[in-house]
Structure formats: structure tokens, C-alpha cells
Design a protein around this motif. Structure first.
Motif, PDB file in Angstrom:
ATOM      1  N   MET B  31       1.003  -1.095   0.053  1.00  0.00           N
ATOM      2  CA  MET B  31      -0.001   0.105   0.109  1.00  0.00           C
ATOM      3  C   MET B  31       0.827   1.256   0.139  1.00  0.00           C
ATOM      4  SD  MET B  31      -2.756  -1.173   2.889  1.00  0.00           S
ATOM      5  CE  MET B  31      -2.922   0.530   2.857  1.00  0.00           C
ATOM      6  N   PRO B  32       0.506   2.137  -0.898  1.00  0.00           N
ATOM      7  CA  PRO B  32       1.255   3.225  -1.037  1.00  0.00           C
ATOM      8  C   PRO B  32       0.895   4.281   0.162  1.00  0.00           C
ATOM      9  CG  PRO B  32      -0.323   3.349  -2.467  1.00  0.00           C
ATOM     10  CD  PRO B  32      -0.609   2.184  -1.798  1.00  0.00           C
ATOM     11  N   GLY B  33       1.920   5.362   0.423  1.00  0.00           N
ATOM     12  CA  GLY B  33       1.620   6.598   0.839  1.00  0.00           C
ATOM     13  C   GLY B  33       0.999   6.783   2.378  1.00  0.00           C
ATOM     14  N   VAL B  34       0.882   5.853   3.280  1.00  0.00           N
ATOM     15  CA  VAL B  34       0.360   6.147   4.428  1.00  0.00           C
ATOM     16  C   VAL B  34       1.602   6.517   5.487  1.00  0.00           C
ATOM     17  CG1 VAL B  34      -1.889   4.826   4.089  1.00  0.00           C
ATOM     18  CG2 VAL B  34       0.284   3.602   4.597  1.00  0.00           C
TER      19      VAL B  34
ATOM     20  N   GLU C  13     -22.239   3.763   1.824  1.00  0.00           N
ATOM     21  CA  GLU C  13     -21.570   4.252   2.995  1.00  0.00           C
ATOM     22  C   GLU C  13     -20.131   4.274   2.911  1.00  0.00           C
ATOM     23  OE1 GLU C  13     -23.876   1.914   6.896  1.00  0.00           O
ATOM     24  OE2 GLU C  13     -22.620   0.782   5.582  1.00  0.00           O
ATOM     25  N   ILE C  14     -19.878   3.308   1.912  1.00  0.00           N
ATOM     26  CA  ILE C  14     -18.227   3.431   1.617  1.00  0.00           C
ATOM     27  C   ILE C  14     -18.107   4.749   0.763  1.00  0.00           C
ATOM     28  CG2 ILE C  14     -16.493   2.633  -0.096  1.00  0.00           C
ATOM     29  CD1 ILE C  14     -17.646  -0.384   0.368  1.00  0.00           C
ATOM     30  N   LYS C  15     -18.856   5.223   0.039  1.00  0.00           N
ATOM     31  CA  LYS C  15     -18.813   6.557  -0.739  1.00  0.00           C
ATOM     32  C   LYS C  15     -18.823   7.756   0.309  1.00  0.00           C
ATOM     33  CE  LYS C  15     -21.196   9.084  -4.634  1.00  0.00           C
ATOM     34  NZ  LYS C  15     -22.376   9.877  -4.132  1.00  0.00           N
ATOM     35  N   HIS C  16     -19.610   7.469   1.085  1.00  0.00           N
ATOM     36  CA  HIS C  16     -19.809   8.750   2.286  1.00  0.00           C
ATOM     37  C   HIS C  16     -18.541   8.677   3.018  1.00  0.00           C
ATOM     38  CE1 HIS C  16     -21.545  11.356   5.297  1.00  0.00           C
ATOM     39  NE2 HIS C  16     -20.989  10.442   6.220  1.00  0.00           N
ATOM     40  N   ILE C  17     -17.789   7.451   3.287  1.00  0.00           N
ATOM     41  CA  ILE C  17     -16.430   7.694   3.927  1.00  0.00           C
ATOM     42  C   ILE C  17     -15.373   8.434   3.205  1.00  0.00           C
ATOM     43  CG2 ILE C  17     -14.745   6.106   5.009  1.00  0.00           C
ATOM     44  CD1 ILE C  17     -16.983   4.104   5.610  1.00  0.00           C
ATOM     45  N   LYS C  18     -15.420   7.915   1.751  1.00  0.00           N
ATOM     46  CA  LYS C  18     -14.370   8.617   0.953  1.00  0.00           C
ATOM     47  C   LYS C  18     -14.546  10.162   0.673  1.00  0.00           C
ATOM     48  CE  LYS C  18     -13.438   4.429  -1.762  1.00  0.00           C
ATOM     49  NZ  LYS C  18     -13.488   3.759  -3.093  1.00  0.00           N
ATOM     50  N   GLU C  19     -15.779  10.435   1.040  1.00  0.00           N
ATOM     51  CA  GLU C  19     -16.248  11.854   0.923  1.00  0.00           C
ATOM     52  C   GLU C  19     -15.685  12.554   2.086  1.00  0.00           C
ATOM     53  OE1 GLU C  19     -20.018  11.779  -1.979  1.00  0.00           O
ATOM     54  OE2 GLU C  19     -20.298  12.198   0.253  1.00  0.00           O
ATOM     55  N   GLN C  20     -15.720  11.972   3.265  1.00  0.00           N
ATOM     56  CA  GLN C  20     -15.427  12.523   4.582  1.00  0.00           C
ATOM     57  C   GLN C  20     -13.799  12.651   4.546  1.00  0.00           C
ATOM     58  OE1 GLN C  20     -17.245  13.767   6.900  1.00  0.00           O
ATOM     59  NE2 GLN C  20     -18.860  13.428   5.501  1.00  0.00           N
ATOM     60  N   LEU C  21     -13.211  11.664   4.007  1.00  0.00           N
ATOM     61  CA  LEU C  21     -11.417  11.870   3.866  1.00  0.00           C
ATOM     62  C   LEU C  21     -11.085  12.843   3.110  1.00  0.00           C
ATOM     63  CD1 LEU C  21     -10.958   7.868   3.643  1.00  0.00           C
ATOM     64  CD2 LEU C  21     -10.418   9.484   5.865  1.00  0.00           C
ATOM     65  N   LYS C  22     -12.022  12.899   1.925  1.00  0.00           N
ATOM     66  CA  LYS C  22     -11.551  14.019   0.882  1.00  0.00           C
ATOM     67  C   LYS C  22     -11.327  15.492   1.657  1.00  0.00           C
ATOM     68  CE  LYS C  22     -12.401  15.179  -4.079  1.00  0.00           C
ATOM     69  NZ  LYS C  22     -13.405  14.903  -4.854  1.00  0.00           N
ATOM     70  N   LYS C  24     -10.838  16.062   4.300  1.00  0.00           N
ATOM     71  CA  LYS C  24      -9.629  16.264   5.392  1.00  0.00           C
ATOM     72  C   LYS C  24      -8.497  16.227   4.547  1.00  0.00           C
ATOM     73  CE  LYS C  24     -11.784  16.032   9.652  1.00  0.00           C
ATOM     74  NZ  LYS C  24     -11.957  16.936  10.519  1.00  0.00           N
ATOM     75  N   LYS C  25      -8.569  16.297   3.259  1.00  0.00           N
ATOM     76  CA  LYS C  25      -7.696  16.346   2.210  1.00  0.00           C
ATOM     77  C   LYS C  25      -6.781  14.902   2.452  1.00  0.00           C
ATOM     78  CE  LYS C  25      -7.269  21.265   1.809  1.00  0.00           C
ATOM     79  NZ  LYS C  25      -6.720  22.477   2.988  1.00  0.00           N
ATOM     80  N   LEU C  26      -7.360  13.825   2.677  1.00  0.00           N
ATOM     81  CA  LEU C  26      -6.759  12.549   2.518  1.00  0.00           C
ATOM     82  C   LEU C  26      -7.323  11.713   1.322  1.00  0.00           C
ATOM     83  CD1 LEU C  26      -7.343  11.622   6.407  1.00  0.00           C
ATOM     84  CD2 LEU C  26      -5.026  12.301   5.294  1.00  0.00           C
ATOM     85  N   LYS C  27      -6.351  11.130   0.676  1.00  0.00           N
ATOM     86  CA  LYS C  27      -6.618  10.222  -0.595  1.00  0.00           C
ATOM     87  C   LYS C  27      -7.167   8.863   0.027  1.00  0.00           C
ATOM     88  CE  LYS C  27      -3.379  11.268  -3.213  1.00  0.00           C
ATOM     89  NZ  LYS C  27      -2.091  10.886  -4.446  1.00  0.00           N
ATOM     90  N   ALA C  28      -8.292   8.309  -0.483  1.00  0.00           N
ATOM     91  CA  ALA C  28      -8.672   7.077  -0.047  1.00  0.00           C
ATOM     92  C   ALA C  28      -8.127   5.712  -0.975  1.00  0.00           C
ATOM     93  CB  ALA C  28     -10.024   6.934  -0.107  1.00  0.00           C
ATOM     94  N   HIS C  29      -7.490   5.029  -0.455  1.00  0.00           N
ATOM     95  CA  HIS C  29      -6.972   3.865  -1.268  1.00  0.00           C
ATOM     96  C   HIS C  29      -7.717   2.629  -0.772  1.00  0.00           C
ATOM     97  CE1 HIS C  29      -4.342   1.504  -3.639  1.00  0.00           C
ATOM     98  NE2 HIS C  29      -4.064   0.608  -2.517  1.00  0.00           N
ATOM     99  N   GLU C  30      -8.369   1.965  -1.538  1.00  0.00           N
ATOM    100  CA  GLU C  30      -9.164   0.808  -1.116  1.00  0.00           C
ATOM    101  C   GLU C  30      -8.429  -0.516  -1.453  1.00  0.00           C
ATOM    102  OE1 GLU C  30     -13.724  -1.093  -2.050  1.00  0.00           O
ATOM    103  OE2 GLU C  30     -13.499   1.035  -2.494  1.00  0.00           O
ATOM    104  N   MET C  31      -8.456  -1.403  -0.344  1.00  0.00           N
ATOM    105  CA  MET C  31      -7.805  -2.445  -0.456  1.00  0.00           C
ATOM    106  C   MET C  31      -8.324  -3.694  -0.515  1.00  0.00           C
ATOM    107  SD  MET C  31      -5.146  -1.877   2.672  1.00  0.00           S
ATOM    108  CE  MET C  31      -4.589  -3.488   2.542  1.00  0.00           C
ATOM    109  N   PRO C  32      -8.189  -4.573  -1.494  1.00  0.00           N
ATOM    110  CA  PRO C  32      -8.844  -5.878  -1.981  1.00  0.00           C
ATOM    111  C   PRO C  32      -8.719  -6.778  -1.032  1.00  0.00           C
ATOM    112  CG  PRO C  32      -7.063  -5.745  -3.482  1.00  0.00           C
ATOM    113  CD  PRO C  32      -6.752  -4.588  -2.313  1.00  0.00           C
ATOM    114  N   GLY C  33      -9.548  -7.771  -0.692  1.00  0.00           N
ATOM    115  CA  GLY C  33      -9.344  -9.140  -0.396  1.00  0.00           C
ATOM    116  C   GLY C  33      -8.650  -9.471   0.833  1.00  0.00           C
ATOM    117  N   VAL C  34      -8.707  -8.692   1.991  1.00  0.00           N
ATOM    118  CA  VAL C  34      -8.368  -9.191   3.088  1.00  0.00           C
ATOM    119  C   VAL C  34      -9.440  -9.657   4.056  1.00  0.00           C
ATOM    120  CG1 VAL C  34      -6.111  -8.151   3.259  1.00  0.00           C
ATOM    121  CG2 VAL C  34      -8.297  -6.655   3.872  1.00  0.00           C
ATOM    122  N   GLY C  35     -10.702  -9.972   3.566  1.00  0.00           N
ATOM    123  CA  GLY C  35     -11.774 -10.584   4.129  1.00  0.00           C
ATOM    124  C   GLY C  35     -12.648  -9.445   4.755  1.00  0.00           C
TER     125      GLY C  35
END
Lengths: 337, 337, 337, 337
Positions: B31-34, C13-22, C24-35
Motif C-alpha cells: 500500500m502506498p503513501g500512508v 456508506e463507502i462513498k460517504h466515508i471517502k467523501e469525509q476523507l477527501k 480532510k485532504k486525505l486520499k482514500a485507497h481501497e484494499m482488496p481481499g483481506v476478508g
């Protein structure tokens, strides 16, 4: 025992309390003027519990004067107890060092680490054949197979064997293969197991429970001794507190505390206490400075391949370096290794 | 799993970590950039321990995403589990009440208290035939004799029997005489005993260890269930904290916590938690309000004559009064007794 | 930050979370496949709290990757900080020893003990003029009068003065009379006081709170440093646990922990930690072996006449003997006193 | 006081101990035959500390018979204290409910939530203008501006104001704007602040410290009362234990404990105790069943936008629903809201 009565206790209640004491063959001596009615119970109070007395109407609290333990007590045996194990001793001026892997994983791996800890100066090889694990899905130990590998390591290196007993049904086999039988943290108050190990004739290394008080720790040793086995070694290995930075909180003040209350030897396990490889050395040195009679240290030739506790195991070279530092601190406090 | 690497980790270390994950059939996603290098380990991580990963050079810490337990988990079974015991149920809308003396002391005494708790409305009789005691010199229970008296009490009153198993060698006999097998606080992580009781076909009342976390409590239930016995009942009975005013600190937030994580029933023992007779009633009512599925309460016809725990036992009339109050609170939260 | 989402989280909900991060000037990177669905929040997260994120629907838990402290961090300053105080230093190879009575009781008594600790080799005189006491009816200190006596003792012996500040309104006067300002255990999270002492230009000895985690301890030092005063000394003095044999449980693993996380010096107070005179010496030696940069020790010419803490104060001759032992252990670990 | 002497105490030491007691105007009564020499100290022992006695050679331990607190004691005032605040009362049969946001963030937000909690039935509005925060970089509150907004909310809704005082220099202004002055957890033993608030004429809501014993909690209330302010309300809000599943461990047994020892009211804050929104309702109901005199609950119109503690704040509709449930449980235990 000192029995403090409730404010407003009635004469009938006081009379009743005194009768109860009489039945236990205790004399009651009433004390005047300390702001409350206070009764001193005079005689042998070892079979009388505070809880029993506190259940009698009118009693507020009970303070025990005599210690509830006898055989472990420094009042019973004034001098430090020293146990002979093979050619080594535990409890004397010379510190004992027990080292090895958390669990016995393979014969080859065990032989390698045994050779390395012996070269660095350890006299005892530790390693678990029966492993208590939080998860039922984790490696549970090789059982009797692991014990046989320990025996081979002993034969080749001369190191004395310390290994854990978890189940009363395994007592005979563990006693046969070990020089010191370890009772683990989670079993410190497994009273069936304590009684069983009290019937063996091997020294018992008793690890402190995660939330065990000094008094309970002493009482568990008393359990073992009361069955006839007088060779008990206390092992401080960290207690559970609110602090999560370390796995547990190493309570080194337990060393002078146990030494004050008891004649039995006290050793320290800094590996399980801290759970962090980098913290093992400073805590090992601190234990010696605080008066410990020995150390139990996890060593693994390849910690990242360890099946358990790799993150707290020292590599053999780090262990050898620590042995040099431990000798220096031991010398500074008038001991040797 | 999320693996956070140390600042200054080398490319060679990262490569090595990824190889290790590959050996465990896990895909590594960087994962990048945290602010740190972070690797997500993708795949079935249930057999991989955080400790193993933290032992690899370059790894700072590991965060598990998937739960380490399966069978106990609310994610596995969505609905509350309800167990049938005789004509009673545990875990449903109706609360179960288990009452009786700490230890079985005499047949006559047991019969008396059994009659009284039945009259007040309890459906389960609790009583210890094997007693874990801090001191080797304290009363250790009547053993099989005590079990037989419990059987007589059951025969006469119809009450279902809850009694403690302490030693794996007593499993067969305790299973025969009991309707619910209790595993005590000091044995919550006696893994030999958990496996043994997991092979029985009686519901197991598992008491929380003095210093056991919610997660460890869940893992101990998982031990029992992984051996095939799916009827486990959690019993919150106080944890050890710095506060000494009460014997232990009753953690009622364990009720919603266990209910959230697991589908298994949760009951509360306010007697051992508080160690004080006067505090049993308020804590019993609080447990019901917090969502408990039942209560285990010590009752003794003559607490001051109790051989253990008299100071926290209710007299039968106080218990009968408490039952009335409990019914009122149960009704207020939509339950019944 | 790593944000683990709940099972069953919705796309909305996921969309909303990403908007909240934005926002705060944070980029959201979604990670696949960890359950579970896991989002990495990329950017400067120092002003974002875990609690804020955990309040957003769909979020299960949040793991911070970057440390919440900066100025105290070893990542910011690689080398150990060394502070110059008069002719002495704190934090270097040479250990600092602070000794003296718990509270300043009389000029004559203070002068006597000051002369004695100086003779034994201490360079700092400790003594409280403002005393935090559990009971309002206990001696609360001589206030400014006590500070003046400390000044006289300094004038005569050359010892540097360490004394406690309890109230922001006394900052100016305590700063004037002291060489090191002590913030006591009960005030470790008195944020008004931390800010005030952060504006002074005297080194601050910050005692660990009774239930303060290592992280909170670091954050309290950050408070002081963020106001401009960069000279903060950590003092481990025991934490509160279930164990009551000692007054508190001395957590010596805090030494390597603080050394790992921070560049600031760490000293140890074994007197308040143990509360027992006999335990001060072993714990002082252990602290040195564990890597402490100094010690704070209570010494009283006539402990039984002390107005506070007499039971844990060393007599001058015992302190002189301990100094000899401390020098030996310091030498064994490559330090000096 | 009961003074237990060490084994092997000399006649000279005993004589010396008796002389010391005589200087404190205490009569010494020697008790025979309890296995140790025991002296009862008779007279007014309130100004004598256990620590002072334990510092005298030959003394092993000291047991206090009389309580160290007076004004807070149930022995001093038999009946429950009931305080009148505006048109409301605290401590009587009717429970008080304090609700509102953790911190006052904006006038508009405060007015909205004030209207909503009033509609649901709360009589007190809580909200912090001065905020104790672990990090110096977190929002520290709006200060006097926040107090003015609280005053406006009071004017409009009639709700009584509960707000925190953190710094003795702000006492005058906080007293002016509040109906109840809150002393926070981290300041429970900020003795300067306790004395200051003891001089005000507003009821004081005293939150229990993270690691404060019941006895210390009582002593802190005694500090406030000893300055003349007799209106102190205890607030149990969770203690720090090894358990990290919840933010803190709510100790509901503190309710009957404080009720037994003291005549002062006891309220409970389930929001800070659990740190989890889902657990607030069960713990609030449990508190009422256990005998609490009121509740303090965090409510926020839009928890995810809260600047602090959003993850534990209820939304207004959840709070309204909880009020209905609380009324039902209150009624079941003979109380009202």
C-alpha cells in the motif's frame, strides 16, 4: 486475628461472635477504645478463614496477623534454600541460566540451539513439548516426541532439561524426561496439577499467574510443598496491567518481595514478560541487579521460523553477548554465573 | 492482515517478507503513501499468527482483520443460540436462574437450600463437590460424595444440576451427575480441561478468568466448541483490577460485548464478583437490565456456617425477595424469568 | 491510517466515508481481499482522530500508522537529548542522582539532609514545598517558605534544586527557586499545568501518571514541548495494578520503551514506586541495569519523624551505601555516576 | 489503630513505639497472644497516618479502624443528601438526566441538540467549553465563548447547565455560567482545583479518576466539602483495567459502595465508560437498576461531525428511545425520571 465489628453491633451479636470463636478453640480478647469494638482472636488461626468470620452478623472486617502459609515462609526457614540439580545448584550465590526455544519444533533445530546456548554458558535447556496456546488452531506441541528430543539434547550436551507439565495425566512422563518441571502461568492455580507435581521428586519451576498476587503465588508454592515436594522455584514473568506497550508488565519488585516472605529461589523470564526481543537484555540485567537467582530466556537459531514466540526470542549471538553483560552485572552485585 | 513495516526497512527485507507470505499462500499487496510501507496479506490468515509475522526483520506491527475465532462468532451464527436443558432453556427470552451454596457441605443442608431456591423460582441448583481453594489447608470439597448428594437433591426437587469440573480425570463422573458442567475462573485457560469438556455432551458454563480479555474468553469457548460440544454459556463473574473494595470488579459491559461478538448465551455471577452480600441484589438487577440471559447466585440457609464464601451468600428469604425484584426488571426490559 | 469497515457495509456508506476523507485532504485507497473492505487514508493524518473516523457509519475500527507525537519522537531527533543544568548534565553517559526528603519540613532538617546527600555524591536536592496529599487534613507543605529554605540549601551546598509545581498560579515562584520543575503523578494530565510549565525555561521532570500508558506519557511531554520548552525528563515511578504488596508496581520496561520512542532522558523513582525502604536499593540498581539516566531517591535523616513518606525514605548511611552499589552497577553497564 | 509489630521486635523498640504514640496523645494497649505483638492505639487517630507509623522501627503494618473521611461519611449523615438545583433535585427518588454534546462546537449545533434532549425529557444540558485532550494538537474547546453559548441555550430551553472546570484561574467564570460544575477524571486529584471549587457555591459533579479507588474518590469529595461546599455528586465513568474492548471498564458496583460509605448522590456516565455508542443504552439501564441517582449521556445531532467523542454519542432519536426504556427500568426499581 483482629476482628473489627460494625458500628452499632449489639451485645447479643458480640456474645454470638465469641461463641463461634470458642468453637474454633480461639480465645476472644475484647479491645477497648479504638473507635470501634475490636476483638482479638487468640490461638491457632490457620484453619480459620477471614471469609467465614466476615459472614457472621456484626463483623465488619477481619485482619489476619499470622501468615496463611507455613512451609514456604522465611519465618519457617531462615536461610535461602539451595537445590541441587545434576551438577548445578539453584538458589545459591551462582545464578542459573535456562535458555532455549519456546517450543520444541524439530530434533535438528533443538540440537543446534542446545549447542549454541551451552557454548554461551547456559546450564539448563528450556523447551516446551506440551504448549498452552490461546487458540485451538495453533501448534499444540509435539508431546512425548518432543520430550524424547529433549532427552537426546541432554545426552549430547549435558544440559539439564526444563519443560512444562500441563495435564495431571502426563505427570509421570514429564517427570521422567525433565530435570525441572515447569508449571505455566495459566496453571498457577490449577490446584489438581499443583497437587500432582507436589508428589513428584523433581524441582518445580512455578510461573506467576497473569493476575496473581504475591500472596497467591506463595500459596500455590505451599500447595506443592504440602504434598511433600519442597523444591519450588518462583518465576516472575510479567503480570497483566493496563499497559499494552509490552506484552505484560515485568514486576521486578516481586524479587525482593518473594525473598522477604520466603526462602525459595526466584528467577525471572524477561522474554514472556516483555514480548519484545529488544527489551529482553535490559530486563535480564535489571533482574540480576534486583537480586534474581537466575534467568529463563528464549533463544532460537532462526526466530522468524519459530512456531511460537519468535518475536521475543534472541538469536544465539545476541544471547552470547547478553551472557557477557549478565556476568558483568552479576559481578557488580557480588554474584556469579 | 495488515503488516506495518519499520521506518528504514530495506528492499531486501520487503522482498523477504513477501516470500514468507507466499509460503503461507498469502498474496502481498503493497500500500502506498500512508507514512510507512504497509503490506496487506490477502488470503486465509487463520493459521498465521501475528507473533510469527512480528518476528520477521523489518516488521513493526501486525493488525489482524479477520477474527481468530469462528465457531463462537456472531458472523458464523446470526441468531442467538438457545440450549435445551431438561425442560428449561438457556439463551432465550426467559432468563435462567442458578442458585445454591458455594460448596456442597452436607446432604441435609443441600436438601434444605434446594427446597428453598426451588420455592423462590430457581430452576437450576448450583453447588461445588470439587472446590478450587487458594489454600491447601482449606476444605477441598466432598468429591463424588458431593455429586451423589446433588443427584438426590435433583431427584427430590427436579432442579437441574450445575457443578464444577476441575480435573480432566474427573470428567466422566462429573458429566454423569451434572446437567451443566461448570469450568471455573482459574481454569478458563486450562486447555487440557477445555478439550476434555469439549468431548462431553453436556452444556458447559465457562467462567471468565480473573484477567481474561473478551477475546481470550471467546477463544476458550472456541476450544470447547472445536472439540464438538457447541453448547457453551459465558459467565461474567468479575475481573481483577486495582480496586479492592469489592472482591473483583464486575464487568457488565462484557454482556453487550459478548452478545455482539458471539451468538452464545451470557449469564452473570454477582456473588463471586462482589464478594459482599449487600451488593448481590443491585448487581443482579443491573445484569438483567444490561441484557444478561441468566444469573448464578449463592444462597445458603445459614451463611455464617458456610464452609466457604458465606460472606457473599444470600439467605433464602433475601433470595426470594430478589427473585421478585428481578422479575420486575426483567419485565421492564421485555424478558421473563 | 488504515480504516477497517464493518461486514455488510453498503456502497453508499463507502462513498460517504471517502467523501469525509477527501474533506480532510486525505486520499482514500481501497484494499482488496483481506476478508473485509479496508481503506487506507493517505496524507497528513495528524489532525484526524481515530474517534472521529470510528463515528462514521460503516467504520469498524481505525489503525493509526503515523505516531500522534512529533517533538518527543526518536524519529524527529535521533540522538539522545542531553540537558545542561548548572554544571551537571541529564541524559548523557553520566547518571544524575536526585535525593532528599519527600517534603521540606524545617530549615535545619533540610540543611542536614542536604549536607549528607551531597557528601554521598548526589548533585540534585529534591524536596516538596507544595505537597499533593490524598487527605485534606494532612500536611500540605510550607509553600513559598519551603522554597526559600531550598534556596538556602542550594546556596550552602551547591546542590541543584528539584521541586514540585502543583498550581499554574505558582509557576513564576517555583520557576524562580528551582533548577528542575517537577510535575507530579496526579498532574501528568493536568493540561493547564503542562501548558504553563511549557512556557518556562527550566527543565521539567514529568512523573508518569498512576494509570498512564507509555503513549499518554509521551503525549504529555509533547504538550510541554509544544509550548516551547524542549527540556523534558521522564520519571517512571510505578503504576497502579492489582498488586498491593508494594505501593505501586515499578514498570522498568518503561525505560527501554521510552528510549525507543523518544530521545528524552528517563529517570526512575524507586521510593514512591515501592513504598518500602527495603526495596529501594534493589529497584535502584535494577533501574540502572535497565538503562535509566538517573534516579530520584527519598532520603531523610530521621525517617520516623518525617511528615510524609517516612516508611520509604532511606537514612543517610543507607543512601551512602547505595551510592557505592549504584556506582558498581553503573560501571558494569558502561555508565558512571 | 491496630499496630502489628515485626517478629523479633525488641523491648526497646516497643518502648519507643509507645512513646511516639504518647506524643500524639494516643494510649497504647498491648494485645497478647495473637502470634505477634500487637498494639492498639486508642484516641483520635485522624491526624496520624499509617505511613508515619510504618516508618518506626519494629512496626510491620498498621490497620486503621476509623475512616479517614468525615464530612462525606454515611456515619456523619445518615440520610441521602438531596441537592436543589434550579427547579430540579439531585439525589432524591427522581433520577436526574444530563445530556448533550461532549464539547460545545457551535451555537447553532448546541441549540439544536439542547432542544432535542429537552424534548426527550432531560433537565440538564452538558457540554464542555474547556476540553482536556490527550493531544496538544486536538481541539481544546471554545473557552468563554462556549460558556456564553451554554447560557443562551439555558435561556431558551430552561435546561440547567453542567460544564467542566479545568484551571483554578477559570473558577469565577465557570461558576458564573454553570448550574453544576464538573471536575473531570484527570483532575480528580488536582488538589488545587478541588480546594478552589470547594469555595464556590455551585454543586460539584466529581468524576472518578481512571485509577482512583473508592476510598480516594471519597477523599477527593472530602477535599471539596472541607472548604465549605457540601454539594458534591459522585460520577462513576469507568476505570482503567487490562480490558481494551471497551474504552474503560464501567464499575457499577461503585454505586452500592459509594451509597454505603457516603450520603452523597451517585450518577453514572456510560458514554465515556464504554466509548461505544451501542453499549450506552444497556449500561445506562444497568446503572439505574444498580441504584444510580442519575445519568450523564453524550448526545449529538450528527455524531460523525462531532469534534470529539462522536463514536460514543447517541443521536437524538436513540436518546429519546433510551429515555423511554430508562423510565421503565426506573419504575421497576421504584424510582422515576
Amino acid at each position: 486475628m483482629i476482628i473489627v465489628l460494625k458500628p452499632g453491633v449489639t451485645p447479643a451479636e458480640i456474645k454470638h461472635i465469641k461463641e463461634q470463636l470458642k468453637k474454633k478453640k480461639l480465645k476472644a480478647h475484647e479491645m477497648p477504645g479504638v473507635g470501634r469494638t475490636v476483638i482479638a482472636a487468640i490461638g491457632d488461626t490457620t484453619t480459620v478463614s477471614e471469609q467465614w468470620l466476615e459472614a457472621i452478623p456484626g463483623v465488619e472486617k477481619v485482619e489476619r496477623i499470622q501468615k496463611p502459609y507455613k512451609l514456604v515462609s522465611r519465618e519457617t526457614v531462615k536461610e535461602n534454600s539451595i537445590f541441587k540439580v545434576g551438577k548445578e545448584t539453584i538458589g545459591g550465590n551462582k545464578l542459573c541460566v535456562m535458555a532455549g526455544p519456546c517450543s520444541v519444533e524439530s530434533l535438528a533445530g533443538l540440537m543446534q540451539v542446545a549447542g549454541e546456548v551451552k557454548k554461551a554458558g547456559a546450564k539448563f535447556l528450556r523447551g516446551g513439548a506440551f504448549k498452552p496456546r490461546t487458540s485451538p488452531y495453533a501448534f499444540q506441541g509435539h508431546g512425548e516426541g518432543g520430550l524424547k528430543w529433549l532427552a537426546e539434547a541432554k545426552k549430547k550436551t549435558g544440559l539439564l532439561i526444563v519443560t512444562e507439565l500441563m495435564d495431571p495425566r502426563d505427570t509421570e512422563i514429564v517427570e521422567r524426561y525433565s530435570d525441572v518441571i515447569q508449571i505455566g502461568t495459566r496453571n498457577m492455580q490449577n490446584f489438581s496439577l499443583l497437587k500432582e507435581v507436589g508428589k513428584t521428586r523433581k524441582p518445580v519451576l512455578l510461573k506467576r499467574g497473569l493476575a496473581a498476587t504475591i500472596k497467591e503465588f506463595l500459596m500455590s508454592a505451599e500447595y506443592i510443598m504440602s504434598e511433600g515436594n519442597h523444591e519450588v522455584i518462583f518465576c516472575e514473568r510479567g503480570i497483566r496491567t493496563f499497559e499494552t506497550y509490552t506484552r505484560n508488565t515485568l514486576d521486578l519488585s516481586a524479587i525482593p518481595a518473594l525473598k522477604k516472605e520466603s526462602h525459595l529461589p526466584v528467577i525471572v523470564d524477561p522474554s514472556h514478560a516483555t514480548g519484545k526481543r529488544d527489551f529482553v537484555a535490559p530486563m535480564a540485567l535489571a533482574a540480576i541487579a534486583a537480586g534474581a537467582d537466575g534467568l529463563m530466556i528464549e533463544v532460537h537459531s532462526d526466530p522468524e521460523k519459530a512456531w511460537s514466540d519468535g518475536e521475543q526470542s534472541l538469536k544465539p549471538d545476541a544471547f552470547a553477548k547478553l551472557m557477557v553483560e549478565m556476568r558483568a552485572v552479576a559481578k557488580a552485585v557480588g554474584r556469579s554465573i
